[in-house]
Enzyme design. Structure first.
Site, PDB file in Angstrom:
ATOM      1  N   LYS A  86       0.652  -1.298   0.138  1.00  0.00           N
ATOM      2  CA  LYS A  86       0.060  -0.080  -0.166  1.00  0.00           C
ATOM      3  C   LYS A  86       0.770   1.392  -0.017  1.00  0.00           C
ATOM      4  O   LYS A  86       0.390   2.199   0.573  1.00  0.00           O
ATOM      5  CB  LYS A  86      -0.930   0.139   1.255  1.00  0.00           C
ATOM      6  CG  LYS A  86      -1.855  -1.255   1.292  1.00  0.00           C
ATOM      7  CD  LYS A  86      -2.384  -1.740   0.050  1.00  0.00           C
ATOM      8  CE  LYS A  86      -3.454  -0.901  -0.452  1.00  0.00           C
ATOM      9  NZ  LYS A  86      -3.807  -1.021  -2.156  1.00  0.00           N
ATOM     10  N   SER A  87       1.795   1.224  -0.898  1.00  0.00           N
ATOM     11  CA  SER A  87       2.951   2.337  -0.810  1.00  0.00           C
ATOM     12  C   SER A  87       2.936   3.093  -2.159  1.00  0.00           C
ATOM     13  O   SER A  87       3.638   3.875  -2.480  1.00  0.00           O
ATOM     14  CB  SER A  87       4.180   1.849  -0.378  1.00  0.00           C
ATOM     15  OG  SER A  87       4.360   1.674   1.141  1.00  0.00           O
ATOM     16  N   TRP A  91       0.921   1.461  -8.928  1.00  0.00           N
ATOM     17  CA  TRP A  91       1.255   2.666  -9.930  1.00  0.00           C
ATOM     18  C   TRP A  91       2.820   2.546 -10.220  1.00  0.00           C
ATOM     19  O   TRP A  91       3.078   2.800 -11.644  1.00  0.00           O
ATOM     20  CB  TRP A  91       1.325   3.887  -9.130  1.00  0.00           C
ATOM     21  CG  TRP A  91       1.587   5.165  -9.930  1.00  0.00           C
ATOM     22  CD1 TRP A  91       1.334   5.409 -11.137  1.00  0.00           C
ATOM     23  CD2 TRP A  91       1.775   6.510  -9.328  1.00  0.00           C
ATOM     24  NE1 TRP A  91       1.781   6.649 -11.567  1.00  0.00           N
ATOM     25  CE2 TRP A  91       1.717   7.539 -10.477  1.00  0.00           C
ATOM     26  CE3 TRP A  91       1.823   7.149  -7.914  1.00  0.00           C
ATOM     27  CZ2 TRP A  91       2.253   8.793 -10.424  1.00  0.00           C
ATOM     28  CZ3 TRP A  91       2.174   8.359  -7.824  1.00  0.00           C
ATOM     29  CH2 TRP A  91       2.439   9.142  -8.929  1.00  0.00           C
ATOM     30  N   HIS A 155       7.494  -7.589  -1.981  1.00  0.00           N
ATOM     31  CA  HIS A 155       7.569  -6.843  -0.645  1.00  0.00           C
ATOM     32  C   HIS A 155       8.478  -7.098   0.354  1.00  0.00           C
ATOM     33  O   HIS A 155       8.246  -6.575   1.487  1.00  0.00           O
ATOM     34  CB  HIS A 155       6.219  -6.915   0.009  1.00  0.00           C
ATOM     35  CG  HIS A 155       4.868  -6.323  -0.976  1.00  0.00           C
ATOM     36  ND1 HIS A 155       4.887  -5.096  -1.254  1.00  0.00           N
ATOM     37  CD2 HIS A 155       3.779  -6.810  -1.262  1.00  0.00           C
ATOM     38  CE1 HIS A 155       3.681  -4.760  -2.192  1.00  0.00           C
ATOM     39  NE2 HIS A 155       3.224  -6.041  -2.023  1.00  0.00           N
ATOM     40  N   ARG A 177       6.055   5.191   1.343  1.00  0.00           N
ATOM     41  CA  ARG A 177       5.101   6.322   1.264  1.00  0.00           C
ATOM     42  C   ARG A 177       4.986   6.831   2.832  1.00  0.00           C
ATOM     43  O   ARG A 177       5.214   5.997   3.634  1.00  0.00           O
ATOM     44  CB  ARG A 177       3.734   5.553   0.827  1.00  0.00           C
ATOM     45  CG  ARG A 177       2.452   6.654   0.709  1.00  0.00           C
ATOM     46  CD  ARG A 177       1.105   5.880   0.365  1.00  0.00           C
ATOM     47  NE  ARG A 177       0.054   6.656  -0.002  1.00  0.00           N
ATOM     48  CZ  ARG A 177      -1.010   6.260  -0.289  1.00  0.00           C
ATOM     49  NH1 ARG A 177      -1.400   4.837  -0.302  1.00  0.00           N
ATOM     50  NH2 ARG A 177      -1.972   7.022  -0.453  1.00  0.00           N
ATOM     51  N   SER A 185      -4.487   3.176   4.216  1.00  0.00           N
ATOM     52  CA  SER A 185      -4.791   2.432   3.022  1.00  0.00           C
ATOM     53  C   SER A 185      -4.569   0.849   3.367  1.00  0.00           C
ATOM     54  O   SER A 185      -5.631  -0.029   2.889  1.00  0.00           O
ATOM     55  CB  SER A 185      -3.580   2.632   1.821  1.00  0.00           C
ATOM     56  OG  SER A 185      -4.284   2.269   0.772  1.00  0.00           O
ATOM     57  N   TYR A 244       6.564   8.230  -2.579  1.00  0.00           N
ATOM     58  CA  TYR A 244       5.261   8.249  -3.239  1.00  0.00           C
ATOM     59  C   TYR A 244       4.905   9.686  -3.616  1.00  0.00           C
ATOM     60  O   TYR A 244       4.481  10.028  -4.495  1.00  0.00           O
ATOM     61  CB  TYR A 244       4.239   7.407  -2.499  1.00  0.00           C
ATOM     62  CG  TYR A 244       2.645   7.651  -3.150  1.00  0.00           C
ATOM     63  CD1 TYR A 244       2.416   6.625  -4.011  1.00  0.00           C
ATOM     64  CD2 TYR A 244       1.870   8.440  -2.735  1.00  0.00           C
ATOM     65  CE1 TYR A 244       1.275   6.780  -4.535  1.00  0.00           C
ATOM     66  CE2 TYR A 244       0.599   8.649  -2.961  1.00  0.00           C
ATOM     67  CZ  TYR A 244       0.247   7.693  -4.097  1.00  0.00           C
ATOM     68  OH  TYR A 244      -0.986   7.769  -4.689  1.00  0.00           O
ATOM     69  N   ARG A 310      -8.361   2.845  -4.634  1.00  0.00           N
ATOM     70  CA  ARG A 310      -9.042   3.545  -3.887  1.00  0.00           C
ATOM     71  C   ARG A 310      -9.397   5.116  -4.098  1.00  0.00           C
ATOM     72  O   ARG A 310     -10.272   5.564  -4.722  1.00  0.00           O
ATOM     73  CB  ARG A 310      -8.934   3.483  -2.395  1.00  0.00           C
ATOM     74  CG  ARG A 310      -9.835   3.670  -1.062  1.00  0.00           C
ATOM     75  CD  ARG A 310      -9.488   3.245   0.096  1.00  0.00           C
ATOM     76  NE  ARG A 310      -8.391   3.913   0.850  1.00  0.00           N
ATOM     77  CZ  ARG A 310      -8.509   5.292   1.256  1.00  0.00           C
ATOM     78  NH1 ARG A 310      -9.494   5.635   1.588  1.00  0.00           N
ATOM     79  NH2 ARG A 310      -7.317   5.795   1.756  1.00  0.00           N
TER      80      ARG A 310
END
Length: 348
Positions: A86-87, A91, A155, A177, A185, A244, A310
């Site tokens: 979730k960082s 993307w 990860h 992030r 997140s 991020y 999200r």
């Protein structure tokens, strides 16, 4: 065939079957003993998480991590996208794929894979997509036949990567992030998965307490970030460390930076023809969220593709965390990141 030969054949087959069963039982026994020996905490998407090789992960990943560490052979041309969950992983995977493969897909119209597939499908995760959910040392994807440069994701913390990755000259692009946004997140993402599995949602408070203790998937988050930061300082030619927030602030600059880092810089002609802008648009949060391929279907069997999209905003944590939570996590970050060059905005 003589009856004696048939008897001998049956005896041989029986012995082979017994040996196979014995080996399977031994692997299962050793695995169960390993699980019992590891530190354990209440889990997120599973009942428990275990501290294994320096990070927290569910039991379902321990075997695949072992297989990855013991059997993967890196090539110097490999490119690895690394992050804590979730960082900005989705993307960055999209950007890396589009940059590396831009010569194969000169048109960004209907034929581009990113318009049909989720970035996680195009950049497979070592510990999930390659070695996960499969017995034995062989990956689920024939990595030897992948087009070079091969693109992978992980990860796992840098110290926990296989020797072949750490000792090769492959390129690693790491993204981190602000832990405030990462936590929110992560919490929302995990609860979506739990609901799909008919599990009770985790409260914000209990998840936050675990997070501050470092108990999160592939965490502690500070060790995950600092391991790659250290390597990026010592070997900047091998590890590119991104934030991020910086990528959001100047995506054009960092897209060019990524291309240069992997050894495929944009030509002046490409810049003049708007190739960089087209890639940025293709991989933008808005574009990827609207792609039909990301609005249905699952990844790794049980995670809805839409779960990966999200808001993609900076500072959304301020809508969820109390002042006491902000103060606590700020102190954790100050303590754990002290002495490093890494810092994040901690005010709303």
């Amino acid at each position: 065939m003589a009856s004696t030969d048939l008897t001998n054949m049956k005896e041989d087959q029986s012995r082979d079957g017994q040996e196979t069963t014995s080996k399977v039982n031994k692997v299962s026994h050793d695995y169960n003993n390993l699980i019992l020996s590891l530190p354990r905490e209440n889990g997120c998407e599973t009942q428990y998480m275990y501290f294994f090789h320096g990070f927290w992960c569910p039991s379902t990943l321990i075997q695949s991590v072992n297989s990855f560490q013991n059997n993967f052979h890196a090539k110097d041309s490999d490119i690895v996208v690394a992050s804590i969950p979730k960082s900005g992983t989705t993307w960055l995977k999209g950007l890396a794929y589009a940059i590396v493969n831009r010569q194969h897909f000169t048109s960004l119209e209907n034929n581009h894979p990113l318009l049909l597939f989720n970035p996680h499908e195009l950049v497979p995760q070592f510990e999930v997509n390659l070695y996960g959910d499969k017995d034995g040392p062989l990956p689920q994807i024939d990595v030897s036949n992948m087009t070079e440069p091969r693109l992978f994701g992980t990860h796992m913390p840098f110290p926990s990567l296989p020797k072949s990755v750490k000792e090769s000259n492959c390129k690693i692009i790491y993204i981190c992030r602000n832990p405030f946004d990462t936590f929110v997140s992560y919490w929302i993402f995990i609860n979506k998965i739990r609901l799909r599995k008919s599990l009770t949602e985790l409260t914000l408070e209990e998840s936050f307490e675990r997070y501050c203790k470092g108990i999160c998937l592939f965490g502690p988050f500070w060790d995950n970030m600092l391991g790659y930061l250290k390597e990026s300082i010592e070997r900047p030619d091998r590890v590119l460390f991104l934030k991020y927030e910086d990528l959001k602030e100047d995506v054009n600059f960092h897209t060019k930076r990524i291309a240069e880092f992997v050894g495929i810089p944009f030509t002046q002609e490409e810049e003049n023809n708007g190739v960089i802008e087209n890639i940025i648009k293709l991989c933008s949060f808005e574009s990827m969220k609207e792609i039909e391929g990301n609005q249905s279907g699952t990844i790794s069997g049980d995670i809805e593709k839409e779960f990966y999209f999200r808001k993609g905003e900076i500072g959304d944590w301020a809508n969820y965390l109390s002042s006491s939570m902000v103060e606590k996590l700020s102190k954790v970050m100050e303590e754990k990141l002290n002495g490093s060059s890494l810092s994040f905005k901690v005010c709303a």
